[in-house]
Structures are given as structure tokens and as C-alpha cells.
Design an enzyme around this catalytic site. Structure first.
Site, PDB file in Angstrom:
ATOM      1  N   HIS A  12       0.405  -0.960   0.149  1.00 36.82           N
ATOM      2  CA  HIS A  12       0.088  -0.077  -0.368  1.00 36.82           C
ATOM      3  C   HIS A  12       0.523   1.451   0.383  1.00 36.82           C
ATOM      4  O   HIS A  12       0.821   2.622   0.456  1.00 36.82           O
ATOM      5  CB  HIS A  12      -1.389  -0.094   1.537  1.00 36.82           C
ATOM      6  CG  HIS A  12       0.066  -0.125   2.341  1.00 36.82           C
ATOM      7  ND1 HIS A  12      -1.253  -0.942   3.568  1.00 36.82           N
ATOM      8  CD2 HIS A  12       0.954   0.482   3.240  1.00 36.82           C
ATOM      9  CE1 HIS A  12      -0.406  -0.713   4.377  1.00 36.82           C
ATOM     10  NE2 HIS A  12       1.008   0.221   4.028  1.00 36.82           N
ATOM     11  N   HIS A  59      -1.374   5.367   9.938  1.00 37.91           N
ATOM     12  CA  HIS A  59       0.003   6.052   9.397  1.00 37.91           C
ATOM     13  C   HIS A  59       0.006   6.910  10.034  1.00 37.91           C
ATOM     14  O   HIS A  59       0.703   7.877   9.656  1.00 37.91           O
ATOM     15  CB  HIS A  59       0.788   5.466   7.446  1.00 37.91           C
ATOM     16  CG  HIS A  59       1.089   4.382   7.477  1.00 37.91           C
ATOM     17  ND1 HIS A  59      -0.624   3.668   6.988  1.00 37.91           N
ATOM     18  CD2 HIS A  59       1.381   4.076   6.983  1.00 37.91           C
ATOM     19  CE1 HIS A  59      -0.225   3.338   6.142  1.00 37.91           C
ATOM     20  NE2 HIS A  59       1.463   2.734   6.183  1.00 37.91           N
ATOM     21  N   HIS A 194      10.987  -3.331   3.840  1.00 32.38           N
ATOM     22  CA  HIS A 194      10.715  -1.836   3.760  1.00 32.38           C
ATOM     23  C   HIS A 194      11.415  -1.082   5.004  1.00 32.38           C
ATOM     24  O   HIS A 194      10.819  -1.463   6.421  1.00 32.38           O
ATOM     25  CB  HIS A 194       9.977  -0.828   3.416  1.00 32.38           C
ATOM     26  CG  HIS A 194       8.739  -0.867   3.767  1.00 32.38           C
ATOM     27  ND1 HIS A 194       7.428  -1.405   3.967  1.00 32.38           N
ATOM     28  CD2 HIS A 194       7.859   0.383   4.098  1.00 32.38           C
ATOM     29  CE1 HIS A 194       6.748  -1.392   4.469  1.00 32.38           C
ATOM     30  NE2 HIS A 194       7.096   0.072   4.553  1.00 32.38           N
ATOM     31  N   GLU A 241       4.355  -4.757   8.772  1.00 39.51           N
ATOM     32  CA  GLU A 241       3.497  -4.321   8.276  1.00 39.51           C
ATOM     33  C   GLU A 241       2.648  -6.322   7.840  1.00 39.51           C
ATOM     34  O   GLU A 241       1.270  -5.927   7.417  1.00 39.51           O
ATOM     35  CB  GLU A 241       3.289  -3.056   6.754  1.00 39.51           C
ATOM     36  CG  GLU A 241       3.309  -1.977   7.477  1.00 39.51           C
ATOM     37  CD  GLU A 241       3.069  -0.661   6.348  1.00 39.51           C
ATOM     38  OE1 GLU A 241       2.966   0.264   6.752  1.00 39.51           O
ATOM     39  OE2 GLU A 241       3.407  -1.341   5.069  1.00 39.51           O
TER      40      GLU A 241
END
Ligand SMILES: [Fe+3]
Ligand SMILES: [Fe+3]
Lengths: 282, 116, 282, 116
Positions: A12, A59, A194, A241
Site C-alpha cells: 500500500h 500511518h 522496507h 506490516e
């Protein structure tokens, strides 16, 4: 009763949304990613879900650190895109399936989960981008209703990977005991590897990402048994995530068929993936 | 869990308590009125959140590495980049202690002119 | 390691606080209630706790219906009294034991509970009144630090009674694994029987209340096995608050000694009780 | 769970969805500025929350029974009594359909002059 017709997985990354907004999907940077999403879109077009249960994390937009829920479930009639600092994105509001959200919350509480019950909230790119990837950006209205499932993967303590997997199992039973004929997909979002902060910023792990995409289908027990630290070590500080894909996977049968799998790195600073699973028996 | 994983700041208890005010200041920027306030008088906006001199200095110099060291979490402090444009890869490069091209090449495997 | 020195129970009826504020504790209405709280105050004075873990529910003050957590744990440095509509009450701010709060949250998440993590919040009469009953209203500062544990007993689905009991068991282990030498009490608050809404308003059930006060000490398993509907049927629409005493009881040993028990009805419209338990081994 | 327990409104899904705006209006009264707004122009304050005529009428007549019927929960609507004083026992008596003295005597076992 409602029917779970598939489990979807998707990154996302906000820059995926920005690339679509700016018409950059055919640049050198983005073409290899966007070239691989067609089969995912085709699958939803062919299988016509009515509801998407979208498992994602906020977030720092809908929740600040003052009050962070471990799991929060939406039972609102609609969810507007939130202003993350650049103004709300120009996409339609998401229509909620309030009754299914309430039903999921009821079943969670009966099964010893402790959700936050959400009747009013806006949603950030964590929900928006997967919806755009699978359904395209509509002019007026999304073709499905949504039930947002917020998972805290930012502020420690984040939930255990095994707890996320178990949540999926409870959501499956909730969906299949919902009185209605809705066709439901569960979308696990986020990742893949990431790291956006610290001296290891820019870390990705393509090998671990490819193993994840393989094992989330074929051997989810291995991924559910990893520790939270394993996720960070393997997939970077924001790679936790990926635990949210376990919620999706927990909702599916033990045996699944992989209808589509796509991986490209880097999308901005992230290993980007898409996955479409069906239950073998389906 | 702090420092258990090298060069990887986990947003745990100690880190986020340290960064609470800094992150709250940045979170405020989801409100357009606060963005205007930040733009028109950055010092006054920062003072509203009780930031220390060290924290204010980090924000005013857009020192991403330092903001993270002070407990800033990228999801909050990133909102400053809506006002002072900075690409995510530039923020990453700064924290990695590299110039942008080197970061793109060495961490992300991009050709020198690439990246976004 | 920190030590759990007792489990306390108390109603938190706002008019108890108002009676103390207005100096009405010796009126015909209130004297029989306030006459019975002395031994509870004496017990805390003699046993000198350092921390009070206060299990209570917000009454539409700190949380609105937009976002309702099932369980929320405070890890803030302080908690101010909230404005419930009449202005904040003139009592000192509560100092938080942030480190114990974080430790409890960590252990909860590891034990498959899904708390909301709260670093900033104000507290209503649900926490205030029991603190005043056990510690008196101080001029400047409370003699103990607090860790607030918010339980949703207002908006359905409320948690299962058995889940509340299990939460207490996890909190016990958290307290006794906390590095420090704090002396800790857990206070279960709310109830006893009362109903503030509907045609059955004014319902109390003194017999059930007295059985509750007996069995919460001697046979908590019976009370943990009741359904949510049982609580409402027996104790009134707001009597589901009594489930929060199960959190306190779950934190104690299976065998306890009753050091004090007091009951009076009605305090305003409520069966009012106070209870002091010690572990038998202590 | 609605209506499973006689004369006992459980604040369940249907009831609270029905009462959401009414309760939100009442919840707003925790803010002193909103209490002032309610006092100075009750209609305008109620309109801010999109209340129906039926809901507005129930609020304006302080009809507690009707507010609960419309999905109001006592913990929210009680805040109206900070502006228009009403004791909890009076709100209870109204819902029970009794005058206050009868309610105190029959439900709470008080002598005629007692209660508070
Ligand atoms: Fe994300
Ligand atoms: Fe209460």
C-alpha cells in the site's frame, strides 16, 4: 450466508497512489510494477466481490500516539479519505458494510478478541492504495463496500504474528455466519520489505520477500510462528506490516490455490507485491 | 526492544515517549490551519507544542536523521515534507548518511539518474 | 518485583462524590453508606500501597461512540479529572505509573489481549470516586500512583465476564513480574445493581448484590461463568459494571480472605458496596 | 439483544445507531463553549447535529423517556441536566412513568420526603 471468495494481498505504498495520480505508471521506475497488477484486477472483475474486508494499518493519520488501538474494526456507513498533510486525495468516499462490521465485532468479542469499535473515522493510503490497485480509481463510487480492519504495526507493543493469524480465523467464521449472500474478499495489505528510518533506511530484502509470497500461500504456519523481531530483522523496520497478510491468510482454508503473484523492487523504497488466493475447494 | 536490530530504531516505549511532543507537533500538520501556521511562523508553531531547543533546531534545519534520533517517527515527521518538499528517498538518504544518488544506487539499485 | 497486596471493590456512583463535595455524608440518605467505608480506608492506611490499578468504565466522557475500545490501559504520567458537563471536579490530578502501565500492556499483548494503548486521557467519576472512598480527597496530591484500566461496559458488544476474569489473571502476572518494589492494589469499580434507563429504571436487587459480594470472594468462578445478559437481568442495565470486579478478582489468588465488606442500598439509585480482599497466603 | 430483558433498553447496535446524532449532540456539552451555545440558542445548537424534529422536540421538552426511546443513552443525555437541573431520580421517575415521590417510595424504598 455470505461467502469468502478469495484472499488478496497488496502493498500500500503511498507513492503507488501518487504514481497513478500523476500518470507515471509507464515510467521506467513504475512500469515493471504496474505491468504485473493486471491479473489481480482481472480476477476481481471476473469474481465480482460485493465486500472487501481491508486489513491495514493507519500511518499516524487517523490515530495519534495518545490512543492506539491494537485492532479496530469499522462499522460505519462510509469512510472518507483523510488529509495526510497534502489535502485529501481526490477519490470517492468508501461505502461501509456496517452490518458486516458489527457482525465481525460481535464474533470477535465472543472469541476473546478485544477490538475497538469504530463508527466514525477517515482512512489513509493504507486502505486507499490496495483498493485502487484491485478496483481502479472510480469516478463516482467504488464497486464494493468495505469493512476496514486497523492493525497497530507502528507503536510497540504491536500484536504477535500468531495473533494476527488467529484474528483471520475468527473473521472467516464471522463472514461465513453473516446472514446475506454477499461475496467477500479479505485484503491483507502492507510491506513487503522496507525501512524508512534509521541508518539502515533503504533496506529491502527481495529474497525474503519472494519467500514470503511463496509461504504465505503454501506454509503460512511458518510465517505465523515468526516473532515480531523476526519481521523487523527480515523485512525492515516497516516490514512488520507484513503481519497483516497473516490476517487475510488466516481467513482462508489451509489449502489455497495461487491465482496470481507479482513482485517488484523497489517501489519507491519498498518491495512491492500483489497476491490472489482462492480456497482449493472453491 | 531498542537497538536489538542494528541501525533500526524500533518505535518502542522509550523512543516514543522521548519523541511524543515532536510527533504531536508533526501530527498537527494534518490540519490545514496548522499547516498555514507552520508556514507563516514556524517558531511560534513549534513553541505551541513545547519543543526543546534541540528539537526545534532539528525541525528547522529539516534534519531528518536528528529528528528520528530524538524520537521522531517518520510517519509523523514526514508531514513536514508536505510543506517543505522532500522525497521519501531523500529523507532515507539523509538518515543513511549518504547523498541521494549514492543512496539510490547502493540501497535501491537504481541507475544514477533514476529514483523518484 | 512488585507485590500485589490486595484486591479492593467499590461502587463509583457520582452522587457519592457529590455527597462528599457537599458535606452530605451525615444526612439520613448517606450516613448508612459512609458509616461503612471506614474499615476500607483504615486498610489502605495500614497497608500503604504505592500504586492503584483502577479498573473502571468511562461514562461517555473520555470516549464517545465514534471509537470505543474494549479494554484501554493508561501509560501516561498523569490523568486530570474530566469535565463531565458540570466542569472538572476540584480534586488533584492523578499521577500515573507509566512504567507499570507499559509493562501491563506488553504482557497483555503477549498473552493475546488487544488493549488500546493510552498515553493521554482524562478520567471521569468511575476512577475518581473509588479513589476518594479509599484514600480520602487530598488537598494536593494522591498518596498513590494510578494505572487506569478502562473496560467498555456501555456499548454492546461488551466483553464477556470470563474475559474480564482472565484479564485479571494476566494483570496479576504483569504486576508480579514488574521490576520494582511497589506495593500494588487492584480496585474493581462499579455497580452494584442499578438501572438508570427504561421503564425498569430504579431497579435494584439487594439480594443479588449480597450474593455477589459473597461470591466474588468465595466463588468467583460462578460469577465469571454468567453471561452478559445475566448481569443485566440480575443487576440492571448498568449492573454490567460489576463485571469489572471480576478483573480485580482474577488478579487475586483462588483463595482470599475478606477483610471488609459493606453494602447499602440505595445510594442515589444504586446498590452501593465496598470490599477489601487479601490473598490467604499473604 | 434488544428487548430480551423486559423494560430494559440494552445499548446495542440498533439502539445506538438510531441515537447516534442525539448522543453526539449531548456529548458535545462536555465543552463549556457548547454549553453556552445550547443555553443561548438551543434550536441552533441542536441543528448543528442534524437532529430530526422528533429528536429536537424530545430534547426541548426534556422528555427523558422519549430521548431514551429514540436511542439516547442516559450517560450522554444526562449532560443536558447540567444545564437544566434535573436529579437522576427525577430522570429515572420520568422513564418509569411515575411521579417522583412514588418512584422514590416504590422503587427505592424511600420515605415520601427523602431521596436525592
Ligand atoms: Fe504502510
Ligand atoms: Fe458507572
Amino acid at each position: 450466508m455470505a461467502k469468502l471468495i478469495g484472499g488478496l494481498g497488496s502493498s500500500h505504498v503511498p507513492s503507488i497512489g501518487a504514481a497513478m495520480d500523476k500518470g507515471l505508471t509507464q515510467t521506467d521506475d513504475w512500469k515493471p510494477f504496474f505491468d504485473g497488477i493486471g491479473p489481480g484486477r482481472d480476477w476481481v472483475a471476473a469474481n465480482k466481490p460485493d465486500v472487501a474486508v481491508v486489513v491495514f494499518n493507519d500511518h499516524g493519520n487517523s490515530f495519534f500516539l495518545d490512543k492506539v488501538p491494537t485492532f479496530a474494526i469499522g462499522c460505519a456507513e462510509h469512510y472518507d479519505p483523510i488529509d495526510e498533510g497534502w489535502g485529501p486525495r481526490a477519490i470517492p468516499s468508501f461505502e461501509g458494510h456496517a452490518e458486516l462490521g458489527w457482525h465481525m465485532i460481535d464474533r470477535m468479542v465472543e472469541n476473546r478478541f478485544d477490538p475497538m469499535i469504530v463508527q466514525e473515522i477517515e482512512v489513509d493510503h493504507g486502505l486507499q492504495v490496495p483498493m485502487e490497485l484491485f478496483f481502479g480509481k472510480p469516478d463516482k463510487a467504488w464497486p464494493v463496500k468495505v469493512v476496514p480492519v486497523f492493525v497497530n504495526v507502528i507503536q510497540y507493543p504491536i500484536p504477535l504474528p500468531s495473533r494476527c493469524y488467529e484474528l483471520g480465523q475468527v473473521l472467516r467464521r464471522a463472514i461465513e455466519s453473516f446472514p446475506g449472500d454477499e461475496r467477500v474478499v479479505v485484503i491483507g495489505t502492507g510491506g513487503l520489505s522496507h525501512q524508512l528510518q534509521g541508518a539502515r533506511a533503504g533496506f529491502t530484502n527481495p529474497e525474503a520477500d519472494r519467500e514470503f509470497l511463496r509461504d504465505i500461500a503454501a506454509n503460512p504456519g511458518r510465517l505465523a510462528a515468526l516473532s515480531r523481531e523476526d519481521y523487523v530483522r527480515l523485512f525492515g523496520s516497516e516490514g512488520a506490516e507484513l503481519m497483516m497478510w497473516l490476517v487475510m491468510r488466516g481467513a482462508m482454508d489451509p489449502e489455497v490455490v495461487v491465482k496470481h503473484s507479482h513482485y517488484y523492487v523497489p517501489a519507491s523504497m519498498t518491495g512491492a507485491g500483489m497476491l490472489v488466493l482462492e480456497n482449493r475447494a472453491a | 526492544m531498542e537497538d536489538r536490530i542494528p541501525d533500526t530504531p524500533l518505535f518502542d516505549r522509550s523512543r516514543q515517549r522521548r519523541g511524543y511532543r515532536l510527533n504531536k507537533m508533526a501530527m498537527g500538520l494534518v490540519d490545514p490551519a496548522n499547516r498555514d501556521a507552520f508556514r507563516s511562523d514556524e517558531d511560534a508553531y513549534l513553541d505551541r507544542f513545547g519543543l526543546s531547543d534541540e528539537e526545534k533546531q532539528a525541525v528547522k534545519t529539516r534534519n531528518w536523521q536528528e529528528m528520528v534520533r530524538l524520537g521522531g517517527n517518520v510517519f509523523y515527521i514526514l508531514k513536514i515534507s508536505a510543506i517543505s518538499p522532500a522525497r521519501m528517498t531523500e529523507i532515507g538518504a539523509h538518515q543513511a548518511g549518504m547523498d541521494h544518488d549514492t543512496f539510490l544506487r547502493e540501497r535501491l539499485g537504481k541507475k544514477p539518474a533514476g529514483g523518484q
